[in-house]
Design an enzyme around this catalytic site. Structure first.
Site, PDB file in Angstrom:
ATOM      1  N   LYS A  77      35.539  30.699   5.697  1.00 38.75           N
ATOM      2  CA  LYS A  77      36.199  29.858   4.831  1.00 38.75           C
ATOM      3  C   LYS A  77      37.449  29.192   5.579  1.00 38.75           C
ATOM      4  CE  LYS A  77      37.158  32.445   1.577  1.00 38.75           C
ATOM      5  NZ  LYS A  77      36.536  33.866   1.804  1.00 38.75           N
TER       6      LYS A  77
ATOM      7  N   ARG B 146      38.681  40.814  13.773  1.00 42.97           N
ATOM      8  CA  ARG B 146      40.067  40.255  13.406  1.00 42.97           C
ATOM      9  C   ARG B 146      41.208  40.944  13.092  1.00 42.97           C
ATOM     10  NH1 ARG B 146      40.514  36.791   7.894  1.00 42.97           N
ATOM     11  NH2 ARG B 146      40.878  38.853   7.001  1.00 42.97           N
TER      12      ARG B 146
ATOM     13  N   ARG C 296      45.855  42.875  11.685  1.00 40.32           N
ATOM     14  CA  ARG C 296      45.957  42.816  10.239  1.00 40.32           C
ATOM     15  C   ARG C 296      45.756  44.143   9.666  1.00 40.32           C
ATOM     16  NH1 ARG C 296      43.667  37.159   7.744  1.00 40.32           N
ATOM     17  NH2 ARG C 296      43.688  38.727   5.845  1.00 40.32           N
TER      18      ARG C 296
ATOM     19  N   ARG D 216      37.006  45.115  -0.688  1.00 40.89           N
ATOM     20  CA  ARG D 216      37.391  43.861  -0.712  1.00 40.89           C
ATOM     21  C   ARG D 216      36.112  42.914  -1.124  1.00 40.89           C
ATOM     22  NH1 ARG D 216      40.441  41.839   4.400  1.00 40.89           N
ATOM     23  NH2 ARG D 216      40.116  39.939   3.564  1.00 40.89           N
TER      24      ARG D 216
END
Length: 190
Positions: A17, A131, A137, A148
């Site tokens: 996204k 990622r 992260r 999630r």
């Protein structure tokens, strides 16, 4: 009513996204508004909102509506959003979608369409683990990613139905090369 192009990008975490919204933002010359980025900025600045949001984000949970709604309203009132915008990461549940419709009506703006990026879970998990390694992260670990995705299916899937029932949803296969997905999205939104 505004003639600007309001786009809502939906899809599970890691579906692309943000990447695709950035591409289209440049192409259409409208802002990419990412609630995730706004929240991460608030966390980095240690604002009151950021501290509250961090507790939820660290567990892979959705940040409560009351923390997000004011943030969205203020952002959509900014000058650069007058000719349109791309919302990424909002709405995440039907109550937020209904709030957004009321807000856009109040601001004399509207969302023309919602776009769902469809990507299989195993691909998403691989993307987010990668990622997490690249960007450091801590919310991109396998346990949190699976949570999630579970939260996404439970809370956000009904948003797809909400926009589908209003004939405002387009689905795009996000499990292709970046440029192919971008090309398809451009065709869908123009």
């Amino acid at each position: 009513m505004s003639t600007g192009k309001g786009l809502i990008f939906l899809g599970p975490p890691g579906s692309g996204k943000g990447t695709q919204a950035q591409e289209l933002s440049k192409e259409l010359n409208i802002p990419h508004i990412s609630t995730g980025e706004m929240l991460r900025a608030a966390i980095a600045k240690q604002t009151s909102l950021g501290q509250k949001a961090q507790v939820y984000m660290d567990k892979g949970e959705l940040v409560p509506d009351e923390l997000l709604l004011g943030l969205i309203e203020e952002r959509l009132k900014e000058k650069d959003a007058e000719n349109g915008w791309i919302l990424d990461g909002f709405p995440r549940n039907v109550a937020q979608a209904e709030f957004l419709d009321k807000l856009l009506h109040k601001l004399a703006k509207f969302s023309e369409q919602a776009i769902n990026l469809d990507v299989p879970d195993p691909v998403i998990i691989d993307r987010l683990l990668l990622r997490g390694q690249k960007e450091g992260r801590k919310d991109d670990n396998e346990e949190t990613i699976r949570r999630r995705l579970e939260v996404y299916r439970e809370k956000t899937q009904p948003v797809l139905d909400y926009y589908r029932q209003q004939d405002r949803l387009s689905s795009v296969d996000g499990n292709r090369e970046l440029q192919e997905v971008t090309k398809t999205l451009k065709a869908v939104v123009t």
